[in-house]
Design a protein around this motif. Structure first.
Motif, PDB file in Angstrom:
ATOM      1  N   GLN A 111       0.787  -1.196  -0.033  1.00  0.00           N
ATOM      2  CA  GLN A 111      -0.062  -0.183  -0.045  1.00  0.00           C
ATOM      3  C   GLN A 111       0.891   1.199  -0.091  1.00  0.00           C
ATOM      4  OE1 GLN A 111      -2.912   0.176   3.155  1.00  0.00           O
ATOM      5  NE2 GLN A 111      -3.432   2.045   2.698  1.00  0.00           N
ATOM      6  N   GLN A 112       1.887   1.270   0.793  1.00  0.00           N
ATOM      7  CA  GLN A 112       2.811   2.399   0.894  1.00  0.00           C
ATOM      8  C   GLN A 112       3.545   2.744  -0.642  1.00  0.00           C
ATOM      9  OE1 GLN A 112       5.603   1.820   4.203  1.00  0.00           O
ATOM     10  NE2 GLN A 112       4.112   1.788   5.382  1.00  0.00           N
ATOM     11  N   GLU A 135       1.748   6.971  -6.530  1.00  0.00           N
ATOM     12  CA  GLU A 135       0.696   7.768  -7.233  1.00  0.00           C
ATOM     13  C   GLU A 135       1.050   9.198  -6.936  1.00  0.00           C
ATOM     14  OE1 GLU A 135      -2.538   6.524  -5.161  1.00  0.00           O
ATOM     15  OE2 GLU A 135      -2.924   4.845  -6.430  1.00  0.00           O
ATOM     16  N   ALA A 136       2.219   9.358  -6.113  1.00  0.00           N
ATOM     17  CA  ALA A 136       2.448  10.700  -5.623  1.00  0.00           C
ATOM     18  C   ALA A 136       3.909  11.271  -6.513  1.00  0.00           C
ATOM     19  CB  ALA A 136       2.832  10.935  -3.940  1.00  0.00           C
ATOM     20  N   GLN A 149       2.249   1.905  -3.428  1.00  0.00           N
ATOM     21  CA  GLN A 149       1.246   2.181  -4.396  1.00  0.00           C
ATOM     22  C   GLN A 149       1.237   3.917  -4.280  1.00  0.00           C
ATOM     23  OE1 GLN A 149      -0.069   0.592  -6.830  1.00  0.00           O
ATOM     24  NE2 GLN A 149      -1.446   2.646  -7.534  1.00  0.00           N
ATOM     25  N   GLU A 150       0.859   4.322  -2.862  1.00  0.00           N
ATOM     26  CA  GLU A 150       0.775   5.541  -2.647  1.00  0.00           C
ATOM     27  C   GLU A 150       2.068   6.541  -2.837  1.00  0.00           C
ATOM     28  OE1 GLU A 150       0.249   5.625   1.734  1.00  0.00           O
ATOM     29  OE2 GLU A 150      -1.884   4.819   1.382  1.00  0.00           O
ATOM     30  N   ALA A 151       3.273   5.878  -2.790  1.00  0.00           N
ATOM     31  CA  ALA A 151       4.427   6.666  -3.273  1.00  0.00           C
ATOM     32  C   ALA A 151       4.145   6.825  -4.631  1.00  0.00           C
ATOM     33  CB  ALA A 151       5.761   6.110  -2.848  1.00  0.00           C
TER      34      ALA A 151
END
Length: 617
Positions: free
Chosen positions: A216-217, A223-224, A219-221
């Protein structure tokens, strides 16, 4: 009673015994312990040995015939008797008991909690340090591999507290993405604590939640558009997957158990132990207990379990390949050892039975390999005896070597080989103490080593009954070395032990070794002789052990901190001194007034530190 032996000797003790539980010892006419046993009712148990019985095996009959005296110790309960019996067996090593010979401790992984930024490291021995322990692992190699991968995944430090306190810039581990560099503030306490929590969840078996969180981390990185952070998280997930795959069989329904399986063949036994923790297989280890070949499987595995857990904490569940004669008594003893419930099971179906089956297969294969190696070793020992006209096939060979640098950090080393190959638990190292020795005096070093070795043997086992006396000495050296060693042995009064000096020979080439013996001509073996290769391996192993011991001693001396030698200066005060002055050398140069100014250093301790560095000044 000493004039009687066998049944008559044992019967004579019956009138002095009552029905108390306890432990009995059978001794021969030299007062050597033959057997240690426990009993719920001492009088009833000893009575079984007091007359001939068809139920007595040939082993028991021999033991009774050799019994010349007995000793007894009563206990309050049969459980106490069982625990005492196993301790005495390990201590006395009686010849008629099943004996666990390899009894090393197993390593754990420790997440230390004695610092604000916890350290992750390998740990052996008593669990005295504050922190969380995970294990046991079957070997140091298994721990090191797991630690290596965990560093990649969780970026926890493995440096010592003193190193941590003195860092001013990140070390190489940070550069290769194995540490988050808390020592220089690249991660705060909260962030580091989150990594520690992830590592502990993983080591507790909660691997899926850790992996999902990292995914999850990542994926968030991504997307950012923080691609460097996403790549680092991807690498951590890969490392985590590699750890999981290296765990081997990971049972789904068995969270914590030791799986113990026994295979017996040809009068030899192998016990295989699998360590299951947190639904993960943390490795296996095989044991070869000493048996006579007449014991039934229940007796062997009961003796093994009792001795194996005599000095280590049992898990909540034991899965065995064979049932015990008294499973409830053993379970009660293990419960007392653990301080909690311990279940003993012999599973017949399902996942637990598959685990036992896997351990049993490994035990069978390991024993087959061991028997093959033992047969080969036996042929080599006989060949050695024939080649050098020894009086008998040697059962214990001791090989000696020295290592030093121009006399500095000098050590002596002894390795041992026998019918089962190299016996590494018998290896010994000797720190050379002789202050009067000339630097590099190999003869003097060898004299010190052999004198210390055989003086101890003469003191502890003058009758040569313990099996620790060598049948053959191998010395790395030629005629001069052999002559010097012969003089040493003559001075000690042990000239009857054969000795062979192994010299490099012509051009110091491998394969052209010359063998020197007292009063004999120099001998050489043909180039392709298996005995030659055998002796070369023994000499090389002694050299490897000596070099390794020397390097460890040198490294310890190089890394030693002079503050460690001052009584009253522990880890906290050492950190305070190093933080204040920058180095141990600067502490040594400091004035008394400056030492008194350091937080935590009393006036008395400051004077002691100053005196340590200025003695004779």
């Amino acid at each position: 009673m000493s004039a009687k032996t066998g049944y008559a000797c044992i019967r004579a003790y019956l009138k002095t015994l009552d029905s108390s539980p306890g432990v009995y010892r059978m001794l021969d006419d030299q007062s050597r312990v033959l057997y240690v046993g426990k009993a719920r009712n001492l009088k009833a148990r000893v009575s079984n040995y007091s007359r001939p019985s068809p139920q007595h095996s040939a082993r028991i009959a021999r033991m009774i015939r050799e019994t010349a005296s007995m000793m007894f110790l009563t206990t309050r309960t049969e459980t106490e008797a069982l625990l005492l019996e196993q301790n005495l067996i390990k201590q006395l090593k009686p010849k008629f008991n099943v004996l666990l010979r390899d009894d090393k401790s197993f390593p754990n992984i420790l997440v230390s909690r004695e610092h604000d930024f916890p350290q992750i490291k390998k740990h052996r021995g008593a669990k005295k340090e504050k922190g969380s322990y995970y294990g046991p692992f079957a070997s140091a190699g298994a721990v090191n591999r797991t630690l290596n991968q965990l560093q990649k995944v969780f970026l926890l430090r493995n440096c010592s507290d003193s190193t941590f306190e003195t860092r001013t810039r990140p070390c190489l581990l940070y550069q290769i993405k194995r540490c988050s560099a808390p020592c220089v503030g690249y991660i705060d306490k909260a962030g580091y604590e989150a990594l520690v929590g992830d590592a502990q969840r993983f080591l507790s078996g909660k691997t899926t939640s850790v992996q999902n969180q990292l995914a999850q981390q990542m994926q968030e990185a991504s997307e950012a558009m923080e691609f460097e952070r996403a790549a680092a998280l991807r690498d951590r997930i890969r490392a985590l997957t590699q750890v999981q795959s290296s765990q081997g069989i990971n049972p789904q329904t068995t969270s914590e158990a030791d799986v113990i399986a026994l295979h017996v063949d040809g009068g030899q036994a192998c016990v295989q132990v699998f360590f299951i923790r947190s639904n993960q297989n943390w490795g296996n280890h095989d044991y070869y207990p000493r048996i006579s070949g007449e014991e039934d499987p229940a007796e062997i595995i009961e003796a093994f379990v009792g001795q194996f857990y005599a000095n280590r904490e049992p898990p909540r569940l034991l899965l065995l390949s064979h049932g015990l004669d008294e499973p409830d008594l053993m379970a009660q003893a293990l419960c007392e050892q653990r301080g909690g419930k311990v279940e003993i099971s012999v599973p017949q179906r399902g996942e637990k039975a598959e685990l036992v089956g896997s351990a049993l297969r490994n035990a069978r294969e390991s024993l087959g390999r061991k028997m093959s190696e033992t047969a080969t070793q036996g042929r080599l020992l006989k060949g050695l005896a024939d080649a050098f006209e020894l009086p008998a096939v040697p059962q214990r060979i001791e090989v000696y070597d020295n290592s030093h640098i121009q006399g500095a950090y000098a050590v002596g080393a002894m390795i041992v080989a026998g019918p089962e190959g190299l016996e590494k638990n018998q290896y010994r190292k000797f720190n050379i103490r002789g202050d009067e020795l000339t630097p590099g005096d190999d003869f003097g070093m060898m004299k010190e080593v052999l004198t210390r070795r055989f003086k101890r043997l003469l003191k502890e086992d003058p009758d040569r009954q313990s099996g620790t006396w060598p049948d053959l000495l191998l010395i790395d050296g030629g005629a001069g070395q052999v002559s010097a060693v012969h003089a040493i042995m003559a001075e000690l009064g042990v000239e009857d032990i054969p000795m062979i000096g192994v010299a490099k020979g012509v051009d110091r080439d491998l394969g052209k070794e010359e063998f020197h013996r007292t009063g004999r001509t120099v001998k050489a073996l043909r180039h392709n002789d298996p005995v030659l290769y055998f002796v070369q391996r023994l000499r090389d192993e002694a050299h490897r052990f000596a070099i390794g011991t020397h390097r460890a001693k040198r490294a310890k001396a190089v890394s030693a901190n002079p503050l460690d030698d001052i009584a009253g200066v522990g880890a906290t005060r050492k950190r305070a001194l190093l933080a204040h002055f920058g180095s141990a050398k600067a502490v040594g140069r400091a004035a008394l007034a400056d030492l008194k100014a350091v937080d935590g250093i009393s006036e008395t301790l400051a004077e002691k530190i100053y005196a340590h560095f200025h003695e004779g000044g």
